[in-house]
Write an enzyme that holds these catalytic residues in place. Structure first.
Site, PDB file in Angstrom:
ATOM      1  N   GLU A 277      71.593  42.542  57.423  1.00  0.00           N
ATOM      2  CA  GLU A 277      70.223  42.242  56.991  1.00  0.00           C
ATOM      3  C   GLU A 277      70.229  41.463  55.681  1.00  0.00           C
ATOM      4  OE1 GLU A 277      67.756  45.746  56.953  1.00  0.00           O
ATOM      5  OE2 GLU A 277      67.639  45.784  59.140  1.00  0.00           O
ATOM      6  N   GLU A 369      69.237  45.778  65.831  1.00  0.00           N
ATOM      7  CA  GLU A 369      68.850  47.067  65.246  1.00  0.00           C
ATOM      8  C   GLU A 369      67.342  47.201  65.271  1.00  0.00           C
ATOM      9  OE1 GLU A 369      70.550  48.143  61.315  1.00  0.00           O
ATOM     10  OE2 GLU A 369      68.553  48.925  60.845  1.00  0.00           O
TER      11      GLU A 369
HETATM   12  C1  IDC Z   1      69.425  53.692  56.414  1.00  0.00           C
HETATM   13  C2  IDC Z   1      69.797  55.046  56.957  1.00  0.00           C
HETATM   14  C3  IDC Z   1      69.795  56.061  55.843  1.00  0.00           C
HETATM   15  C4  IDC Z   1      70.706  55.580  54.741  1.00  0.00           C
HETATM   16  C5  IDC Z   1      70.332  54.181  54.288  1.00  0.00           C
HETATM   17  C6  IDC Z   1      71.350  53.682  53.282  1.00  0.00           C
HETATM   18  O1  IDC Z   1      68.913  55.394  58.000  1.00  0.00           O
HETATM   19  O2  IDC Z   1      70.253  57.318  56.309  1.00  0.00           O
HETATM   20  O3  IDC Z   1      70.586  56.471  53.621  1.00  0.00           O
HETATM   21  O4  IDC Z   1      70.341  53.296  55.396  1.00  0.00           O
HETATM   22  O5  IDC Z   1      71.137  52.381  52.891  1.00  0.00           O
HETATM   23  C7  IDC Z   1      67.802  49.103  57.888  1.00  0.00           C
HETATM   24  C8  IDC Z   1      69.258  49.068  57.640  1.00  0.00           C
HETATM   25  C9  IDC Z   1      69.860  50.441  57.794  1.00  0.00           C
HETATM   26  C10 IDC Z   1      68.929  51.520  57.300  1.00  0.00           C
HETATM   27  C11 IDC Z   1      67.679  51.506  58.167  1.00  0.00           C
HETATM   28  C12 IDC Z   1      66.653  52.610  57.812  1.00  0.00           C
HETATM   29  O6  IDC Z   1      69.936  48.122  58.447  1.00  0.00           O
HETATM   30  O7  IDC Z   1      71.071  50.462  57.090  1.00  0.00           O
HETATM   31  O8  IDC Z   1      69.572  52.769  57.451  1.00  0.00           O
HETATM   32  N1  IDC Z   1      67.062  50.199  58.082  1.00  0.00           N
HETATM   33  O9  IDC Z   1      66.222  52.445  56.490  1.00  0.00           O
HETATM   34  N2  IDC Z   1      66.990  48.061  57.926  1.00  0.00           N
HETATM   35  C13 IDC Z   1      65.729  48.482  58.089  1.00  0.00           C
HETATM   36  C14 IDC Z   1      65.742  49.855  58.188  1.00  0.00           C
END
Ligand code: IDC
Length: 444
Positions: A277, A369
């Site tokens: 991302e 994702e």
């Molecule tokens: C989130 C995980 C969370 C973790 C966090 C760390 O769900 O447990 O603590 O990352 O950075 C994304 C990202 C993905 C995120 C997810 C939800 O690619 O890494 O995971 N998310 O926030 N993009 C949009 C949402």
């Protein structure tokens, strides 16, 4: 169909014994057969037929075309593309190098702009090594049925050239949830969920790859082998997130992708996602990163599909006030690539869906994702918005992976907390609301 007479290239082509001409006219008339298969206000999809007009088999070919200023090729398929300014050269994709006497093959491309190509041909020398052929698929797994995938127009196609939509799940961060990925859980993904795809999410920061490159590379390789044994496709996700500029991790990306693409080069089920991302970085910065990482992969694994993250947390730019137009205006200079789009259904709704539908007309997209929840990974599970999203992706035949196949204590996780490490992953008793919905959707 538009037919184009060749100019200067003809004499050269005719003089050489192994000449390749491109034709759709009666034998003897050396011409290029060029078809516009669809068009829209800012671009079109073109198809070029390549025909061996000689009486002997040929083992390679080359087509050169030029586009007028203002028109560029965004993407191509069924050929290997290289470009120098407005001049493009296409050589075989690998599997379509050999053409029997009189036989033909074709390749396609998406152009941004309305200018049409002019063609020339060049004689080619046959290679000394015999071409390899891939046996037809057998068995019932997703990979056995579809084989090596490649981008065809704005879709992803199987080895037979038919569009496929891969549906599957993403791991959570391997640094936190390694115990969720074992024989029983991956069996459940393949056999109980009937998924096509496992996305292997390897964070780079936050305790990920940068802390132990050899260890995380081995963990990724092991999960790809697990997916391969079950006939699943696998996306290797270089999970950059913070910092958002993938160039911060450029050297790491080159090292990592050189290793994994060498290791999996002979497989037909591996897709490379080079930056999860990007955020706070221009499209030009992402494109520059992609054009440095993709050649590293292609040097080892020339036929693999590569997915490039988009601006604004892979929102095609929308979350940073931009749009997919900046990509179509200035695409990554590589063939057989797709662009990533991510959404979180409780946060991203109609305006994002409209942008995906618009972008999908000219860009190959993969939803590597998405969550059924808010962009935090938690909060409300919005099944109505999720259904609207997945109906759209089904209609557009866009593949997806859901965040996450884990037992994280957050509403996006498919398994209830405490599931991982235990013996049971199949069935619904171990699933959350999100997991139950996703399993039904993927099984259907
Ligand atoms: C989130 C995980 C969370 C973790 C966090 C760390 O769900 O447990 O603590 O990352 O950075 C994304 C990202 C993905 C995120 C997810 C939800 O690619 O890494 O995971 N998310 O926030 N993009 C949009 C949402």
């Amino acid at each position: 169909m538009r037919r184009w007479r060749l100019a200067a290239g003809v004499a050269v082509a005719v003089a050489a014994a192994t000449a390749v001409t491109v034709t759709a006219l009666p034998a003897g008339a050396e011409t290029t057969a060029f078809t516009v298969t669809s068009s829209w206000s800012t671009g079109y999809q073109g198809q070029v037929e390549v025909r061996n007009n000689t009486s002997s088999p040929i083992s390679t070919w080359r087509v050169q075309l030029s586009l007028p200023a203002g028109t560029t090729i965004v993407n191509s398929w069924n050929a290997t593309q290289s470009a120098s300014g407005q001049n493009y050269t296409f050589t075989p994709a690998g599997w379509n190098a050999t053409l029997a006497a009189g036989a033909s093959t074709s390749f396609g491309f998406i152009a941004n702009g309305t200018g049409r190509p002019t063609f020339s041909t060049t004689p080619t020398t046959p290679p000394t090594t015999p071409p390899t052929t891939t046996p037809p698929p057998t068995g019932t797994t997703p990979v056995a049925q579809n084989g090596q995938l490649r981008v065809c127009g704005v879709k992803l196609c199987n080895a037979a050239g038919r569009p496929v939509q891969l549906q599957g799940m993403s791991t959570h961060g391997l640094q936190w949830f390694a115990d969720c990925y074992n024989d029983a859980s991956i069996d459940a993904l393949a056999d109980d969920w009937k998924a096509d795809l496992l996305r292997v999410s390897m964070y780079v920061q936050e305790g990920g790859y940068e802390t132990n490159p050899a260890g995380f590379t081995a963990q990724v390789n092991n999960l790809v082998e697990q997916a391969t044994q079950r006939g699943l496709y696998s996306i290797i996700d270089f999970h950059t997130l913070t910092p958002g500029d993938p160039n911060y991790n450029l050297a790491r990306a080159k090292t990592f992708f050189n290793e994994v693409s060498a290791r999996h080069a002979a497989k037909n089920n591996v897709i490379y996602e080079i930056a999860n991302e990007p955020n706070g970085v221009s499209w030009a910065g992402i494109k520059s990163y992609a054009e440095q990482v993709i050649p590293v992969i292609r040097a080892n694994d020339p036929d693999a599909v590569v997915i490039v993250g988009s601006r604004g947390w892979s929102s095609l730019g929308v979350s940073e006030g931009a749009s997919s137009s900046e990509i179509t205006a200035n695409p990554v200079n590589a063939s057989n690539i797709m662009y990533a789009f991510h959404f979180y259904a409780a946060s991203h709704k109609d305006n994002y869906r409209a942008e995906v539908e618009r972008a999908a007309a000219s860009l190959p997209l993969f939803v590597t994702e998405f969550g059924t929840v808010t962009y935090t990974g938690g909060g409300q599970v919005d099944l109505a918005s999720t259904a609207a999203w997945l109906d759209l992706l089904d209609r557009l035949q866009i593949g997806y992976a859901n965040w996450t196949y884990s037992d994280a204590d957050e509403s996006s996780a498919a398994f209830r907390p405490g599931t991982c490490g235990g013996p049971t992953y199949a069935g619904t008793s171990v699933l959350t609301e999100s997991g139950t919905f996703m399993r039904n959707r993927i099984r259907a």
